[in-house]
Design a protein around this motif. Sequence first.
Motif, mmCIF file in Angstrom:
data_model
loop_
_atom_site.group_PDB
_atom_site.id
_atom_site.type_symbol
_atom_site.label_atom_id
_atom_site.label_comp_id
_atom_site.label_asym_id
_atom_site.label_seq_id
_atom_site.Cartn_x
_atom_site.Cartn_y
_atom_site.Cartn_z
ATOM 1 N N LEU A 26 3.546 12.985 -13.063
ATOM 2 C CA LEU A 26 4.087 13.685 -11.901
ATOM 3 C C LEU A 26 3.946 12.736 -10.721
ATOM 4 C CD1 LEU A 26 2.460 17.184 -12.466
ATOM 5 C CD2 LEU A 26 4.804 16.480 -12.959
ATOM 6 N N LEU A 27 5.063 12.351 -10.119
ATOM 7 C CA LEU A 27 5.045 11.343 -9.074
ATOM 8 C C LEU A 27 4.653 11.932 -7.727
ATOM 9 C CD1 LEU A 27 8.260 9.323 -9.957
ATOM 10 C CD2 LEU A 27 5.904 8.897 -10.661
ATOM 11 N N TRP A 28 3.909 11.134 -6.964
ATOM 12 C CA TRP A 28 3.536 11.490 -5.602
ATOM 13 C C TRP A 28 4.798 11.449 -4.753
ATOM 14 C CZ3 TRP A 28 3.983 9.458 -0.794
ATOM 15 C CH2 TRP A 28 3.130 9.935 0.200
ATOM 16 N N ARG A 34 1.281 14.816 -5.182
ATOM 17 C CA ARG A 34 0.546 15.095 -6.423
ATOM 18 C C ARG A 34 -0.489 14.007 -6.646
ATOM 19 N NH1 ARG A 34 6.084 16.202 -7.869
ATOM 20 N NH2 ARG A 34 6.349 18.430 -8.175
ATOM 21 N N LEU A 35 -1.700 14.423 -6.916
ATOM 22 C CA LEU A 35 -2.782 13.469 -7.119
ATOM 23 C C LEU A 35 -3.431 13.665 -8.484
ATOM 24 C CD1 LEU A 35 -4.518 13.591 -3.624
ATOM 25 C CD2 LEU A 35 -3.037 11.801 -4.526
ATOM 26 N N SER A 55 -12.361 8.998 -8.681
ATOM 27 C CA SER A 55 -11.441 8.443 -7.703
ATOM 28 C C SER A 55 -10.094 9.144 -7.839
ATOM 29 C CB SER A 55 -11.288 6.935 -7.930
ATOM 30 O OG SER A 55 -10.412 6.388 -6.976
ATOM 31 N N ARG A 56 -9.548 9.596 -6.720
ATOM 32 C CA ARG A 56 -8.245 10.261 -6.737
ATOM 33 C C ARG A 56 -7.153 9.239 -6.430
ATOM 34 N NH1 ARG A 56 -8.256 15.854 -6.257
ATOM 35 N NH2 ARG A 56 -6.520 15.853 -4.811
ATOM 36 N N PHE A 57 -6.012 9.387 -7.091
ATOM 37 C CA PHE A 57 -4.905 8.452 -6.886
ATOM 38 C C PHE A 57 -3.578 9.156 -7.129
ATOM 39 C CE2 PHE A 57 -5.875 8.297 -11.348
ATOM 40 C CZ PHE A 57 -4.656 8.150 -11.977
ATOM 41 N N GLY A 58 -2.528 8.565 -6.559
ATOM 42 C CA GLY A 58 -1.171 9.065 -6.751
ATOM 43 C C GLY A 58 -0.314 7.976 -7.376
ATOM 44 N N ILE A 59 0.712 8.380 -8.097
ATOM 45 C CA ILE A 59 1.645 7.444 -8.723
ATOM 46 C C ILE A 59 2.957 7.549 -7.963
ATOM 47 C CG2 ILE A 59 2.879 6.854 -10.837
ATOM 48 C CD1 ILE A 59 0.548 8.188 -12.363
ATOM 49 N N ARG A 60 3.408 6.430 -7.426
ATOM 50 C CA ARG A 60 4.622 6.437 -6.614
ATOM 51 C C ARG A 60 5.293 5.069 -6.672
ATOM 52 N NH1 ARG A 60 0.119 6.770 -3.602
ATOM 53 N NH2 ARG A 60 -0.410 5.052 -2.262
#
Length: 85
Positions: A26-28, A34-35, A55-60
């Motif tokens: 699910l893309l940021w 979305r994280l 660690s929180r991260f987003g994919i974009r």
Amino acid sequence: LWVVRIPQNASLSRKHFYGIEIPAPLLWDIDSPRLYAAVVTLYHENGTVADEVCSRFGIRTVEIRDTEAKNDEFGLAGRYFFVTA
């Protein structure tokens, strides 16, 4: 949930890099940030937890498009904005 096991004979004095593939992530997005959370847990040989970090991260996607116009376009998560100097 993915589990990556480090071999017991792995050297603790070296860096180890592991990767996973996230199928259909699910893309940021600017309107819907979305994280994901990556949790790394280290265990003692007896199975008790030695340390844990999250660690929180987003994919974009990030992109700069060179245009024939004076201003280039900056793309973030599929949306484009003009970049001025």
